[in-house]
Design a protein around this motif. Structure first.
Motif, PDB file in Angstrom:
ATOM      1  N   LEU A  42      65.036  43.252  36.326  1.00 39.26           N
ATOM      2  CA  LEU A  42      65.292  44.386  35.249  1.00 39.26           C
ATOM      3  C   LEU A  42      65.150  45.636  36.023  1.00 39.26           C
ATOM      4  CD1 LEU A  42      64.284  42.811  32.001  1.00 39.26           C
ATOM      5  CD2 LEU A  42      66.501  42.680  33.050  1.00 39.26           C
ATOM      6  N   PRO A  43      66.146  46.543  36.135  1.00 38.65           N
ATOM      7  CA  PRO A  43      65.783  47.877  36.595  1.00 38.65           C
ATOM      8  C   PRO A  43      64.898  48.685  35.550  1.00 38.65           C
ATOM      9  CG  PRO A  43      68.097  47.673  35.512  1.00 38.65           C
ATOM     10  CD  PRO A  43      67.308  46.380  35.562  1.00 38.65           C
ATOM     11  N   VAL A  44      64.426  49.695  36.219  1.00 41.19           N
ATOM     12  CA  VAL A  44      63.579  50.751  35.558  1.00 41.19           C
ATOM     13  C   VAL A  44      64.086  51.890  35.672  1.00 41.19           C
ATOM     14  CG1 VAL A  44      61.355  51.713  35.248  1.00 41.19           C
ATOM     15  CG2 VAL A  44      61.398  49.272  35.919  1.00 41.19           C
ATOM     16  N   ILE A  45      64.520  52.546  34.320  1.00 46.52           N
ATOM     17  CA  ILE A  45      65.003  53.808  34.362  1.00 46.52           C
ATOM     18  C   ILE A  45      64.369  54.577  33.498  1.00 46.52           C
ATOM     19  CG2 ILE A  45      67.450  54.969  33.766  1.00 46.52           C
ATOM     20  CD1 ILE A  45      67.538  52.970  35.856  1.00 46.52           C
ATOM     21  N   GLN A  46      63.701  55.826  33.962  1.00 46.70           N
ATOM     22  CA  GLN A  46      62.972  56.712  33.509  1.00 46.70           C
ATOM     23  C   GLN A  46      62.679  58.110  34.174  1.00 46.70           C
ATOM     24  OE1 GLN A  46      59.160  54.359  33.605  1.00 46.70           O
ATOM     25  NE2 GLN A  46      58.534  55.339  35.701  1.00 46.70           N
ATOM     26  N   ASN A  47      62.542  59.091  32.944  1.00 45.28           N
ATOM     27  CA  ASN A  47      62.035  60.454  33.328  1.00 45.28           C
ATOM     28  C   ASN A  47      63.350  61.008  34.073  1.00 45.28           C
ATOM     29  OD1 ASN A  47      60.976  62.750  33.918  1.00 45.28           O
ATOM     30  ND2 ASN A  47      59.870  62.151  35.622  1.00 45.28           N
ATOM     31  N   ILE A  48      64.419  61.071  33.231  1.00 47.16           N
ATOM     32  CA  ILE A  48      65.730  61.838  33.471  1.00 47.16           C
ATOM     33  C   ILE A  48      65.999  62.959  32.700  1.00 47.16           C
ATOM     34  CG2 ILE A  48      68.260  61.028  33.586  1.00 47.16           C
ATOM     35  CD1 ILE A  48      66.412  58.941  35.158  1.00 47.16           C
TER      36      ILE A  48
END
Length: 241
Positions: free
Chosen positions: A135-141
């Motif tokens: 699973l990808p980690v998407i954070q701090n956008i």
């Protein structure tokens, strides 16, 4: 034409006018198990003074091949005209990797379908050997100081069930909807974050923190190493006999 940055470190794209049938700038780092194994991220990317026309794609796209990781991307002073979306993040189950520390400041947007677009169900794969548990980690956008007009939908931001995308921050954004805009301007699932000074009112998953947080979304002040590289200039003359 599309500018592509794939598994690159310390890259600068600036003062460009791009007309494209695809994403104007595509940021990538490898596809599924192959990108995970290679493990070379794209990082320290600076994009400045970009003008983009792309009726079917994004001004700047991160992914969907991002399995080696994408981090520390800084985009500022971006103009997009007749473009499907501004900055789009694309990923899906099986990608692994991460997209983090993304900073966007100063966008002028004219005529587009979505301003904010995050896709967690981008499902194409090179083969059937990918890991469904990757699973990808998407954070701090971070997005700040954005003006848009003639927009169909303010945002469509969709994370992954049991893998929410976190740390999404939007501040000081005014989105003018088109005359025939969709009745629901924000579509949000499986995301977490905050907003401040955003019009129209964001979805409940991005609660408004009030006007005192207008500058809440980060944009780094320290320079990247690539910003300190000065291009040499030269001149020549020809003498004709």
């Amino acid at each position: 034409m599309t500018f592509k940055s794939d598994s690159c470190t310390n890259t600068r794209i600036e003062d460009c006018y791009i007309v494209s049938g695809d994403d104007c700038v595509a940021v990538k780092s490898g596809w599924d198990e192959y990108g995970i194994a290679f493990g070379m991220p794209t990082k320290h990317l600076s994009i400045r003074r970009l003008t983009c026309i792309s009726p079917y794609s994004a001004a700047i796209a991160l992914g969907s091949e991002m399995s080696g990781g994408i981090e520390d991307v800084r985009a500022e002073d971006i103009t997009a005209i007749n473009t499907e979306s501004a900055v789009r993040i694309k990923t899906g189950v099986g990608r692994g990797g991460y997209v983090k520390a993304i900073y966007v400041k100063g966008m002028s947007l004219h005529t587009m379908k979505w301003v904010f677009r995050i896709t967690g169900n981008y499902g194409s794969h090179p083969d059937n050997h990918y890991d469904p548990n990757a699973l990808p980690v998407i954070q701090n956008i971070n997005y700040r100081d954005i003006v848009a007009d003639n927009v169909s939908i303010a945002a469509r931001m969709e994370g992954i069930s049991n893998d929410p995308f976190t740390g999404i921050c939007i501040s000081n954004a005014t989105i003018g909807l088109a005359a025939k805009a969709k009745k629901v301007p924000w579509i949000c699932t499986d995301i977490k974050g905050m907003t401040s000074g955003v019009t129209p009112r964001p979805c409940d998953l991005l609660p408004d923190q009030g006007p005192e947080k207008l500058s809440a979304c980060d944009f780094p002040t320290e320079r990247l190493p690539i910003d300190m590289v000065e291009l040499q200039k030269c001149s020549s003359s020809m003498n004709y006999m």
